[in-house]
Design a protein around this motif. Sequence first.
Motif, PDB file in Angstrom:
ATOM      1  N   VAL A 105       0.828  -1.205   0.000  1.00  0.00           N
ATOM      2  CA  VAL A 105       0.000   0.000   0.000  1.00  0.00           C
ATOM      3  C   VAL A 105       0.866   1.261   0.000  1.00  0.00           C
ATOM      4  N   ALA A 109       0.548   4.262  -2.586  1.00  0.00           N
ATOM      5  CA  ALA A 109       0.312   5.646  -2.148  1.00  0.00           C
ATOM      6  C   ALA A 109       1.314   6.599  -2.790  1.00  0.00           C
ATOM      7  N   SER A 112       0.565   6.996  -6.510  1.00  0.00           N
ATOM      8  CA  SER A 112      -0.634   7.808  -6.733  1.00  0.00           C
ATOM      9  C   SER A 112      -0.331   9.299  -6.648  1.00  0.00           C
ATOM     10  N   SER A 254      -5.154   9.355   2.483  1.00  0.00           N
ATOM     11  CA  SER A 254      -6.376   8.548   2.551  1.00  0.00           C
ATOM     12  C   SER A 254      -6.087   7.090   2.238  1.00  0.00           C
ATOM     13  N   ILE A 255      -5.222   6.854   1.250  1.00  0.00           N
ATOM     14  CA  ILE A 255      -4.859   5.477   0.890  1.00  0.00           C
ATOM     15  C   ILE A 255      -4.201   4.778   2.071  1.00  0.00           C
ATOM     16  N   GLY A 259      -5.804   1.772   4.031  1.00  0.00           N
ATOM     17  CA  GLY A 259      -5.118   0.522   3.723  1.00  0.00           C
ATOM     18  C   GLY A 259      -4.392  -0.099   4.890  1.00  0.00           C
ATOM     19  N   PRO A 351      -8.375   1.614  -0.827  1.00  0.00           N
ATOM     20  CA  PRO A 351      -7.456   2.529  -1.518  1.00  0.00           C
ATOM     21  C   PRO A 351      -7.796   2.716  -2.993  1.00  0.00           C
ATOM     22  N   ILE A 355      -8.577   6.209  -4.843  1.00  0.00           N
ATOM     23  CA  ILE A 355      -7.902   6.649  -6.072  1.00  0.00           C
ATOM     24  C   ILE A 355      -8.935   7.062  -7.115  1.00  0.00           C
TER      25      ILE A 355
END
Length: 497
Positions: A105, A109, A112, A254-255, A259, A351, A355
């Motif tokens: 994760v 992240a 992203s 947030s991810i 996650g 996640p 996204i």
Amino acid sequence: MITLLLIIPLIGSLILLPMSNTPEGKQQMKNIAITTSLINLYISLFLWYEFDSSITHYQFTEINDSFRTFSQFTAYSLGLGEKYLNLKFGVDAISLYFVLLTTFVTAIALLSSYNLNSKHVKLFFVSFLILETLQICAFVSLDLLLFYIFFESVLPILFIVIVIFGHGKDRFRSAYLFFLYTLAGSLPMLLSILTINSYIGSTDFQLISLSEISLESQKYLWLGFFIAFAVKTPLYPFIIWLPKAHSDSPLAGSILLAGTILKLATYGYLRVLINFLPDATNYFSPLIQTIAIISLIYASFSTIIQQDTKRLIAYSSVAHMAVVVLGLFSNNLPGIEGAILLAIGHGFVSPALFICVGGIIYERTGTRNINYIRGLVSYMPVFSILFFIFTLCNTGIPLSLNFLGEQLSLIGIFEQNPIIASIAATSILLSACYSIFLFNRLSYGNLSPYLPPLKDINRREFNLLISLLLPTVLFGIFPNIILSSLHMSVSSLLYNI
């Protein structure tokens, strides 16, 4: 090998520190940070490959005395006298999968946020690499006090990330809510740890598991730990900080929150409450089931009425984590293994949804208000297909890891309390309601007059979503990849109880 997992993100952070903030320097920072996270992911996969699932004790155990001076000061300041803390690390099957989830994760992240355009790019990537190390430390620590230290150490860094890189003027309030809620909730856990140390004379996991603690003492200790984990899960009534933290944090924040940060509580339930305080866990089972059901129903109905896309996904996380808690405290093999599967599946799907709504849609439309977004299928057909698949996975359809985790959790709690299981099964219907309702409002209907023509997803965004979709489907079809190595550790946990 565990030391490598902890050191490599720190080395990557040290490499980033002297680099300049020129456009070329920022590009190099991004490449170095992502490369560092991918190296750590490969090391964790090799750790998984070398792991022996036929034994129950901790593997790859390492004791590091090199920080003796620091640990002496920490122990003295916490009232533990002249003792010092050994940095003792190791993994079993339970902690191994949370380590794998963390490394995976974190890489997602950072990828992203590849297009991040900020004068604080260095701070952003250094923060996330340090967060990776701290989370892994929490999952591999074999000392209760060390677990507490690393459990809490993520707070100040996430606070900084939300304040500096978050969205909107309300991000300061969200950051303070997150920090104060979780910090205040963890203080009873610290008192419980100090009490255990006074009883046993140690905070070492193995020594605690071999010690006998009376039921009355277990009850007080259990409540101290449970408050901390309930805030981090979160369970009702400690829910308010999570939607605000999600809605105002950057996409990568947030991810990571959905996650892995929420999984610290899941791991804490398994490692501390069920393992060390089994009698109190059995005593408080009706209380846990009641709180989990209230959290599930409250979060599900709150999700349906949300108009902010990120806040909606945040509330859905609360509902899914309530099912995880029910499975964990079912006191049987299917329930606990199902809860772990659902926690891992949630670590992939949530996640991905962030996204979709907080990254791809928000970057193109500049809004997260559902009323201003519709007709995306006309603009973005490839994205709509992937968004629909993840929406279905969030509802727990067959062939997804979420389906197996949810069903096993419900089967586990059904063996203990059919009434609670029947009420919890409404989560299947409610999750379908709010997930499909969200997808339908965003993707179909007349083209929104507020939106310009939008571009479909690019290659980077496609690869991100596919990277999260493949393990969700693969483990959903072949769950024994995970379950075969979990059986021994979970069975040992129940046998010790």
